[in-house]
Design an enzyme around this catalytic site. Structure first.
Site, PDB file in Angstrom:
ATOM      1  N   GLU A 141       1.021   6.535  -2.464  1.00  0.00           N
ATOM      2  CA  GLU A 141       1.866   5.882  -1.464  1.00  0.00           C
ATOM      3  C   GLU A 141       3.113   6.730  -1.250  1.00  0.00           C
ATOM      4  O   GLU A 141       3.738   7.178  -2.212  1.00  0.00           O
ATOM      5  CB  GLU A 141       2.280   4.469  -1.895  1.00  0.00           C
ATOM      6  CG  GLU A 141       1.149   3.459  -1.933  1.00  0.00           C
ATOM      7  CD  GLU A 141       1.647   2.051  -2.230  1.00  0.00           C
ATOM      8  OE1 GLU A 141       2.856   1.801  -2.023  1.00  0.00           O
ATOM      9  OE2 GLU A 141       0.846   1.214  -2.670  1.00  0.00           O
TER      10      GLU A 141
ATOM     11  N   GLU B 149       0.634  -0.609  -8.980  1.00  0.00           N
ATOM     12  CA  GLU B 149       2.037  -0.720  -9.379  1.00  0.00           C
ATOM     13  C   GLU B 149       2.338  -1.753 -10.461  1.00  0.00           C
ATOM     14  O   GLU B 149       3.242  -2.588 -10.293  1.00  0.00           O
ATOM     15  CB  GLU B 149       2.910  -0.995  -8.150  1.00  0.00           C
ATOM     16  CG  GLU B 149       2.921   0.138  -7.161  1.00  0.00           C
ATOM     17  CD  GLU B 149       3.881  -0.062  -6.002  1.00  0.00           C
ATOM     18  OE1 GLU B 149       4.218   0.935  -5.337  1.00  0.00           O
ATOM     19  OE2 GLU B 149       4.302  -1.221  -5.755  1.00  0.00           O
TER      20      GLU B 149
END
Length: 416
Positions: A308, A211
């Protein structure tokens, strides 16, 4: 691990625009020697909150340390080296064991993604972190081998923080790409790669960085350069290992043409509780949103794994937005609109949810499974928590809310 800022709305804009050109959804990477073909389907789970701590996954560790402990940096700084090492060693040795890996395999999954921070391999001056995680990562590789699981090693935290989230190790300003932080990250990545990529029967992929936050200020050009460096490191050590690349909170198709055909896999994350619009949806809206997201990622010219996602549709879980931070859902954070009540969902078991909540969660999970297997699969976040309904796969499976077998459907054809 998760998207925690209002700029998710910006990302949503990328996802709702139509594709300018049709791109085959099953574009193949080059022939590879790996023991897993990422042109196929990944079905797996993240081992979150274990070797990289997050307050909402294990709130007891942070609550016991006092108000100042809001991430792993401040936790270890507050406790001091000796006490922090004792607390974390106890956590590492008990939170995840070989039995967890056996349960994951028995549930029908083929992958685990294991987050690790740079501080586990590369201690920097004047930092409070403690090490010792690699012994447990070594164990995890062995457990995965015995269970027949493949492993994605995920560099989850970089020096300076690549996203400003507590899951990077240090919450606050993004300082990655400043000073020597990128070269330090490459060094940490290389250390992980040299240690684990030779075990290619199990470690079939490694993630360059979790991320990196482009909407939050990370340079996209700089990130692409970093990805090129990481790919070079992997090719030098084991050309058969796939490299997972985070989309950086951009659309996956915005990466089309970048390292296509080079054994890279795009990693995208999808959550529907960190944005004021998405959190306002009813269950039908959440199902449609997940299905639409699945169609969007089909526009990538590379394999895409949704690395995710969860069954949660609210941000009610204790500490989810940060330790001590309140919720959007109850109108206490980032807006003045109340969408609902967090009763029975702040902490506890899936068994504590109402029948309707369990039904809706099952619907949402099934829709996401179908949507993400339209491309190259998924990795649920996360396997285990101290009590976060919607996020705890082990608990969801035990209560019949996560499909078992994984192909079982109570709500078929939701994305048709």
């Amino acid at each position: 691990m998760i998207f925690k800022f209002s700029q998710k709305a910006l990302v949503a804009l990328y996802l709702v625009v139509g594709l300018a050109e049709a791109v085959p959804s099953k574009s193949r990477v080059v022939s590879r020697a790996s023991t897993f073909d990422y042109n196929g389907i990944v079905r797996g789970v993240n081992i979150g909150g274990w070797l990289v701590l997050e307050p909402w996954i294990t709130p007891s560790i942070f609550d016991n340390a006092g108000d100042a402990a809001v991430d792993e940096w401040t936790l270890t700084a507050t406790l001091g080296q000796d006490q922090a090492k004792a607390v974390l060693s106890q956590h590492w040795s008990t939170f995840i064991t070989q039995d967890d890996f056996q349960q994951i395999a028995q549930a029908g999954m083929n992958h685990v993604r294991i987050p690790i921070g740079y501080w586990a391999v590369s201690s920097l001056p004047d930092e409070p972190y403690v090490d010792g995680q690699l012994e447990y990562l070594d164990n995890a590789i062995s457990w995965a081998r015995e269970a027949g699981l493949k492993v994605v090693i995920d560099l989850h935290g970089a020096p300076g923080s690549q996203n400003g989230f507590d899951n990077s190790g240090r919450k606050g300003p993004i300082a990655w790409q400043q000073g020597d932080t990128v070269s330090q990250t490459v060094d940490a990545f290389r250390a992980l790669a040299e240690r684990y990529l030779p075990q290619s029967d199990v470690v079939t992929a490694i993630e360059a960085l979790n991320e990196p936050n482009i909407p939050g200020g990370v340079s996209e050009a700089g990130l692409r350069d970093y990805y090129n460096q990481i790919a070079d490191v992997v090719r030098q050590i084991d050309p058969g290992t796939s490299v997972f690349l985070s989309d950086g909170f951009l659309s996956t198709e915005s990466w089309n043409g970048f390292k296509t055909g080079e054994d890279v896999v795009m990693d995208t994350h999808h959550y529907e509780m960190f944005d004021n619009y998405l959190i306002s949806l009813d269950i039908d809206g959440h199902v449609k949103s997940a299905c639409d997201f699945g169609k969007q990622i089909e526009g990538s010219d590379k394999p895409v794994v949704v690395g995710e996602w969860s069954g949660a549709v609210t941000d009610c879980t204790k500490h989810l937005n940060g330790k001590g931070v309140s919720t959007r859902y109850q109108g206490e954070y980032a807006n003045n609109v109340k969408y609902g009540d967090c009763a029975n969902t702040t902490q506890g078991s899936v068994a504590d949810l109402s029948d309707q909540e369990r039904t809706d969660t099952r619907r949402f999970i099934e829709a996401q499974l179908d949507a993400y297997e339209g491309k190259n699969g998924w990795l649920f976040w996360t396997w285990k928590t101290e009590g976060a309904p919607g996020w705890d796969m082990q608990d969801l499976l035990a209560n019949g809310v996560f499909p078992s077998p994984l192909t079982d459907r109570q709500f078929p054809n939701q994305c048709a």
